[in-house]
Write an enzyme that holds these catalytic residues in place. Structure first.
Site, PDB file in Angstrom:
ATOM      1  N   GLU A  47       1.008  -1.109   0.015  1.00 52.03           N
ATOM      2  CA  GLU A  47      -0.005  -0.227   0.042  1.00 52.03           C
ATOM      3  C   GLU A  47       0.819   1.127   0.201  1.00 52.03           C
ATOM      4  OE1 GLU A  47      -3.368   2.051   2.954  1.00 52.03           O
ATOM      5  OE2 GLU A  47      -1.584   0.912   3.818  1.00 52.03           O
ATOM      6  N   ASN A 111      -7.355   5.995  -1.806  1.00 51.81           N
ATOM      7  CA  ASN A 111      -6.109   5.012  -1.676  1.00 51.81           C
ATOM      8  C   ASN A 111      -6.393   3.927  -2.239  1.00 51.81           C
ATOM      9  OD1 ASN A 111      -4.128   3.145  -0.594  1.00 51.81           O
ATOM     10  ND2 ASN A 111      -4.628   3.666   1.574  1.00 51.81           N
ATOM     11  N   LYS A 128      -9.610   1.820  -1.991  1.00 54.00           N
ATOM     12  CA  LYS A 128      -9.707   1.397  -0.321  1.00 54.00           C
ATOM     13  C   LYS A 128     -11.243   1.582   0.047  1.00 54.00           C
ATOM     14  CE  LYS A 128      -7.343   1.165   4.169  1.00 54.00           C
ATOM     15  NZ  LYS A 128      -5.857   1.797   4.389  1.00 54.00           N
ATOM     16  N   GLU A 147      -6.342   8.714   7.644  1.00 53.90           N
ATOM     17  CA  GLU A 147      -6.893   8.548   6.410  1.00 53.90           C
ATOM     18  C   GLU A 147      -8.279   8.971   5.956  1.00 53.90           C
ATOM     19  OE1 GLU A 147      -6.206   4.444   4.878  1.00 53.90           O
ATOM     20  OE2 GLU A 147      -4.852   4.232   6.612  1.00 53.90           O
ATOM     21  N   CYS A 173      -4.819  -2.831   2.992  1.00 50.31           N
ATOM     22  CA  CYS A 173      -4.578  -2.701   4.600  1.00 50.31           C
ATOM     23  C   CYS A 173      -5.749  -2.975   5.242  1.00 50.31           C
ATOM     24  CB  CYS A 173      -4.224  -1.267   4.492  1.00 50.31           C
ATOM     25  SG  CYS A 173      -3.303  -1.136   6.409  1.00 50.31           S
ATOM     26  N   ASN A 198       0.170  -0.652   5.317  1.00 50.68           N
ATOM     27  CA  ASN A 198       1.151  -0.270   6.287  1.00 50.68           C
ATOM     28  C   ASN A 198       0.440  -0.340   7.783  1.00 50.68           C
ATOM     29  OD1 ASN A 198       3.197   2.175   4.530  1.00 50.68           O
ATOM     30  ND2 ASN A 198       1.811   0.959   3.426  1.00 50.68           N
TER      31      ASN A 198
END
Length: 307
Positions: A47, A111, A128, A147, A173, A198
């Site tokens: 990611e 993302n 994502k 995020e 993730c 991550n």
């Protein structure tokens, strides 16, 4: 005819804030060559593989934030990776921050990950869905996890793509922790799910879980593989990045839930496994035969709107 594919988990060590995209791409090209030499036909990178994990910082300057995003793919910095893929005949999964500029000056931030085939062409995109963290600056934290401020939830769902002799899926993730992620792709007959992550070793809101980070990481991927009869390849950005420790232990997980390959350190590292996609049938026929055993009339709450 057996459907076998050599898959590489290309774990990356830390990316410094000042490290250039060209440097990151050079590292990935080196790992792609190593993966190819070990027999891989597809390489999975982490990611946000082109930059440091910038949601750890509270950034008020719009231009400073924009610098972490890609507005086109491939762009000049990333094109060498696409060219090498075409030269070697090796595909790859790549995670990055995507900035979409709309007419009128609006911006959308995602993302994102893409799936690239052995000719260097993009065959799939994912954004994502399950964004972790928080949307406002929380100064009490030793590092931020913004995020929810820097991305919006993905708008593409969980598509599955025909590639590499099977049905490929992607997530990113935090998605790996949600059983719905795997089940939606499982219902589409996915053979292999690729994901990058991550993940800090420390979770400030619940530090009592810190010792469980590695266990929960593998638990979620192994359960997703077994309960849906598919391979899972989970790949970390690892090590001490800008003072924040990230877990490693990138893995390739069989449809039985067994880990068949795992990275040993927290630096750039390539591990490869020969994945027989027909092994998915062992689980789909004998254990989780969806057509025979699912009872969706009792699952309504799963997809009910949020209150």
């Amino acid at each position: 005819m057996a459907r076998r594919i050599g898959v590489a988990a290309a774990q990356m060590g830390p990316i410094a804030r000042e490290e250039s995209r060209q440097s990151c791409v050079a590292r990935m090209c080196e790992m792609m060559r190593e993966a190819y030499a070990k027999g891989a036909q597809v390489v999975v990178f982490p990611e946000l593989a082109l930059t440091s994990f910038f949601p750890r910082w509270y950034l008020e300057d719009e231009a400073e934030l924009d610098a972490f995003y890609e507005t086109e793919m491939p762009n000049a910095a990333v094109r060498p990776l696409f060219e090498l893929a075409a030269e070697l005949g090796v595909g790859f999964y790549l995670g990055y921050a995507e900035l979409v500029r709309e007419p009128g000056g609006g911006k959308r931030r995602f993302n994102t990950s893409i799936l690239v085939d052995g000719k260097g062409g993009i065959v799939g995109k994912y954004r994502k869905v399950h964004l972790p963290g928080h949307a406002e600056h929380e100064p009490w934290r030793p590092f931020q996890h913004l995020e929810k401020a820097y991305f919006e939830p993905g708008d593409l769902g969980f598509p599955v793509f025909e590639a590499f002799g099977g049905r490929m899926g992607m997530c990113i993730c935090n998605d790996r922790r949600w059983p719905e992620t795997y089940r939606v792709m499982g219902l589409q007959g996915v053979d292999l799910v690729m994901l990058g992550y991550n993940t800090p070793t420390h979770n400030p809101p619940v530090p009592e879980h810190d010792h469980l980070m590695w266990f929960h990481n593998h638990l979620s991927m192994q359960a997703g593989a077994y309960q849906n009869g598919n391979w899972v390849v989970g790949v970390a950005k690892a090590g001490r990045e800008e003072g924040c420790d990230l877990i490693g232990q990138s893995v390739i997980v069989a449809p039985t839930g067994e880990i068949v390959a795992m990275a040993q350190g927290v630096d750039d590292e390539v591990v490869v496994a020969d994945c027989d996609l027909d092994r998915c049938d062992e689980i789909r026929r004998q254990i989780f035969d969806f057509a025979l055993h699912r009872q969706p009339q009792h699952y309504g709450l799963i997809a009910a709107p949020k209150e």
